[in-house]
Design an enzyme around this catalytic site. Structure first.
Site, PDB file in Angstrom:
ATOM      1  N   GLY A  55      -1.185 -10.641  18.119  1.00  0.00           N
ATOM      2  CA  GLY A  55      -0.562 -10.465  16.815  1.00  0.00           C
ATOM      3  C   GLY A  55      -1.344  -9.581  15.863  1.00  0.00           C
ATOM      4  O   GLY A  55      -0.994  -9.451  14.690  1.00  0.00           O
ATOM      5  N   GLU A  62      -4.584  -5.349  -6.145  1.00  0.00           N
ATOM      6  CA  GLU A  62      -5.823  -5.636  -5.421  1.00  0.00           C
ATOM      7  C   GLU A  62      -5.596  -5.796  -3.926  1.00  0.00           C
ATOM      8  O   GLU A  62      -6.414  -5.352  -3.104  1.00  0.00           O
ATOM      9  CB  GLU A  62      -6.463  -6.907  -5.982  1.00  0.00           C
ATOM     10  CG  GLU A  62      -7.792  -7.279  -5.363  1.00  0.00           C
ATOM     11  CD  GLU A  62      -8.885  -6.256  -5.642  1.00  0.00           C
ATOM     12  OE1 GLU A  62      -9.333  -5.597  -4.687  1.00  0.00           O
ATOM     13  OE2 GLU A  62      -9.267  -6.113  -6.814  1.00  0.00           O
ATOM     14  N   GLY A 112      -7.076  -6.247   2.000  1.00  0.00           N
ATOM     15  CA  GLY A 112      -6.645  -7.632   2.093  1.00  0.00           C
ATOM     16  C   GLY A 112      -7.345  -8.517   1.090  1.00  0.00           C
ATOM     17  O   GLY A 112      -7.189  -8.370  -0.119  1.00  0.00           O
ATOM     18  N   LYS A 155      -4.660   3.864   2.196  1.00  0.00           N
ATOM     19  CA  LYS A 155      -5.680   3.054   1.523  1.00  0.00           C
ATOM     20  C   LYS A 155      -6.811   3.908   0.968  1.00  0.00           C
ATOM     21  O   LYS A 155      -7.261   3.685  -0.161  1.00  0.00           O
ATOM     22  CB  LYS A 155      -6.209   1.993   2.493  1.00  0.00           C
ATOM     23  CG  LYS A 155      -5.155   0.964   2.885  1.00  0.00           C
ATOM     24  CD  LYS A 155      -5.659   0.027   3.974  1.00  0.00           C
ATOM     25  CE  LYS A 155      -4.597  -0.995   4.360  1.00  0.00           C
ATOM     26  NZ  LYS A 155      -5.048  -1.852   5.472  1.00  0.00           N
ATOM     27  N   VAL A 163      -5.365  -2.811  -0.679  1.00  0.00           N
ATOM     28  CA  VAL A 163      -6.473  -2.249   0.106  1.00  0.00           C
ATOM     29  C   VAL A 163      -7.452  -3.369   0.429  1.00  0.00           C
ATOM     30  O   VAL A 163      -7.917  -4.075  -0.462  1.00  0.00           O
ATOM     31  CB  VAL A 163      -7.215  -1.147  -0.673  1.00  0.00           C
ATOM     32  CG1 VAL A 163      -8.364  -0.590   0.169  1.00  0.00           C
ATOM     33  CG2 VAL A 163      -6.269  -0.034  -1.087  1.00  0.00           C
ATOM     34  N   GLY A 194      -4.073 -10.552   6.977  1.00  0.00           N
ATOM     35  CA  GLY A 194      -3.807 -11.966   7.231  1.00  0.00           C
ATOM     36  C   GLY A 194      -3.086 -12.611   6.068  1.00  0.00           C
ATOM     37  O   GLY A 194      -3.212 -12.183   4.921  1.00  0.00           O
ATOM     38  N   ILE A 231     -10.542  -8.619   0.445  1.00  0.00           N
ATOM     39  CA  ILE A 231     -11.776  -8.071  -0.123  1.00  0.00           C
ATOM     40  C   ILE A 231     -11.519  -7.612  -1.555  1.00  0.00           C
ATOM     41  O   ILE A 231     -10.615  -6.813  -1.795  1.00  0.00           O
ATOM     42  CB  ILE A 231     -12.276  -6.864   0.697  1.00  0.00           C
ATOM     43  CG1 ILE A 231     -12.526  -7.247   2.148  1.00  0.00           C
ATOM     44  CG2 ILE A 231     -13.540  -6.278   0.080  1.00  0.00           C
ATOM     45  CD1 ILE A 231     -12.851  -6.060   3.043  1.00  0.00           C
ATOM     46  N   LYS A 275       0.814  -1.219   0.000  1.00  0.00           N
ATOM     47  CA  LYS A 275       0.000   0.000   0.000  1.00  0.00           C
ATOM     48  C   LYS A 275       0.844   1.264   0.000  1.00  0.00           C
ATOM     49  O   LYS A 275       0.442   2.287  -0.578  1.00  0.00           O
ATOM     50  CB  LYS A 275      -0.956   0.006   1.181  1.00  0.00           C
ATOM     51  CG  LYS A 275      -0.278  -0.093   2.529  1.00  0.00           C
ATOM     52  CD  LYS A 275      -1.254  -0.224   3.665  1.00  0.00           C
ATOM     53  CE  LYS A 275      -0.543  -0.548   4.972  1.00  0.00           C
ATOM     54  NZ  LYS A 275       0.038  -1.899   4.965  1.00  0.00           N
TER      55      LYS A 275
END
Length: 400
Positions: free
Chosen positions: A182, A124, A129, A200, A127, A297, A131, A100
């Site tokens: 974490g 993609e 993750g 983002k 921003v 993640g 989605i 990003k």
């Protein structure tokens, strides 16, 4: 066979490696060709790891190999990522990234370079993750003027605010829990002060408007000043507090910001909790579209990266549609934007009304102060009135 190289073998890089190898047959069916990871670049060694057979430490090996069609940059940061990506594009290779910082700073330039070589620069995963949001803006919401983008764009801050909301916990203890799990870094500044979210929203705003939104010009405020008492007032209002990145048309100007906002239950992002991200896009014809899912993640982010790899192979010598001009979009001065404010102050009701006029009082059972919501006023008017009132404990913007 299409040969690719992965730059960086950290959390996301190892996830990309895993997905390409685990879903090899599916990816072959989706691209019409087998994907082979020819190189993994990292400064470290990984004894016994599956990547060991293709591990290299010199980027020039990848750059100078004409067999490498797609470079996957998951190193993060600007240096050396920018130099590596730019040189790969200049060498006629497509690049897919989750970075990003890189996209927010140099996105328009890198898209232009890629297209000049009939290749692609895809991002993609930068921003939201896992989605899908970049591709819908570029390819699917093209019949509409995008009037507004509002997003919960950082899972760490959303987790902290959710826990404070549901459990009545204070900020510091909740941040420590997020770090222990974490969800937050040891140095959480980029998350909690809004620096992650502002990059983002700048990327999304740039794509929506077709010009470059400079993230450094976007008003940015984090969540470190939000308290358990703020949430008591929020509950009394039936609202929640979320850190929102926003880009919105207001009359003939565009206003962008990152700041905590009070959301009502009927807002599409009200129930987006924990580490989940949510993004609202409002078109002038289609209305509201909401995208919700894992915003970070290893595998969700890696999945978005690999989806870009598939897209870049499907369009190996044909640039995909990304309208992002290097010309800067002039944003409205944030101080001119208008909204309602929730205010906590150690003053009497008479004093509050003498400065702000008619207000709506909120009783959260907290002694020694009052809480109230102002009428809609500009940021600069609010600051002037708050200075005049004095003894303001805090203020949070109220989302319409």
């Amino acid at each position: 066979m299409i040969k690719v190289a992965i730059l960086g073998y950290g959390t996301v890089g190892s996830g990309v490696f895993e997905i390409i190898n685990e879903n090899k047959e599916l990816l072959t069916a989706n691209t019409g060709d087998e994907i082979q990871i020819k190189y993994v670049l990292d400064l470290r060694d990984f004894p016994g790891d599956p990547c060991e057979k293709v591990l290299v430490h010199d980027y020039n090996i990848i750059l100078n190999d004409p067999e490498v069609e797609v470079v996957i940059e998951v190193m993060g940061g600007l240096k050396p990522a920018y130099d590596f990506v730019k040189s790969a594009l200049d060498a006629g290779k497509s690049v897919c990234t989750s970075n990003k910082e890189l996209v927010a700073k140099y996105g328009a330039e890198l898209v232009r370079i890629a297209h000049s070589h009939n290749r692609n620069f895809l991002f993609e995963a930068a921003v939201g993750g896992g989605i899908p949001i970049i591709r819908p803006i570029n390819m699917h919401i093209t019949a509409d003027k995008i009037c507004e983008i509002t997003g919960i764009l950082n899972g760490t801050t959303n987790y902290i605010l959710t826990k404070m909301d549901k459990e009545g916990a204070d900020f510091e203890s909740t941040l420590k829990t997020a770090q222990d799990l974490g969800y937050a870094e040891r140095n959480p500044e980029a998350d909690i002060e809004g620096y992650d979210a502002v990059r983002k929203i700048a990327i999304l705003a740039s794509l929506a408007k077709g010009k470059t939104v400079d993230f450094e010009e976007v008003y940015t405020e984090g969540i470190s000043k939000i308290t358990a008492e703020d949430f008591k007032y929020a509950k009394a209002m039936g609202r929640s507090i979320k850190l929102l990145g926003k880009c919105k048309n207001e009359d003939d100007v565009v206003v962008a910001s990152v700041a905590p906002r009070l959301l009502a239950p009927d807002h599409p992002l009200y129930n987006v909790n924990d580490v989940v991200n949510g993004i609202l896009i409002r078109g002038n014809m289609v209305g509201d579209l909401v995208f919700i899912g894992s915003g970070a993640g290893k595998l969700p982010t890696a999945s978005a990266v690999v989806s870009d790899v598939v897209d870049s192979i499907r369009h190996l010598n044909v640039p995909t549609t990304i309208i992002w001009d290097e010309e800067k979009l002039e944003l409205e001065d944030f101080s001119k934007s208008r909204k309602k404010f929730f205010v906590r102050a150690k003053v009497s009701k008479e004093e509050a009304e003498s400065v702000f006029g008619s207000v709506e009082y909120i009783d959260a059972g907290i002694d020694g102060e009052i809480g109230f919501i102002t009428d809609k006023i500009s940021e600069e008017d609010f600051e002037e009135k708050a200075d005049r009132l004095g003894k303001v404990v805090s203020r949070i913007r109220v989302e319409a």
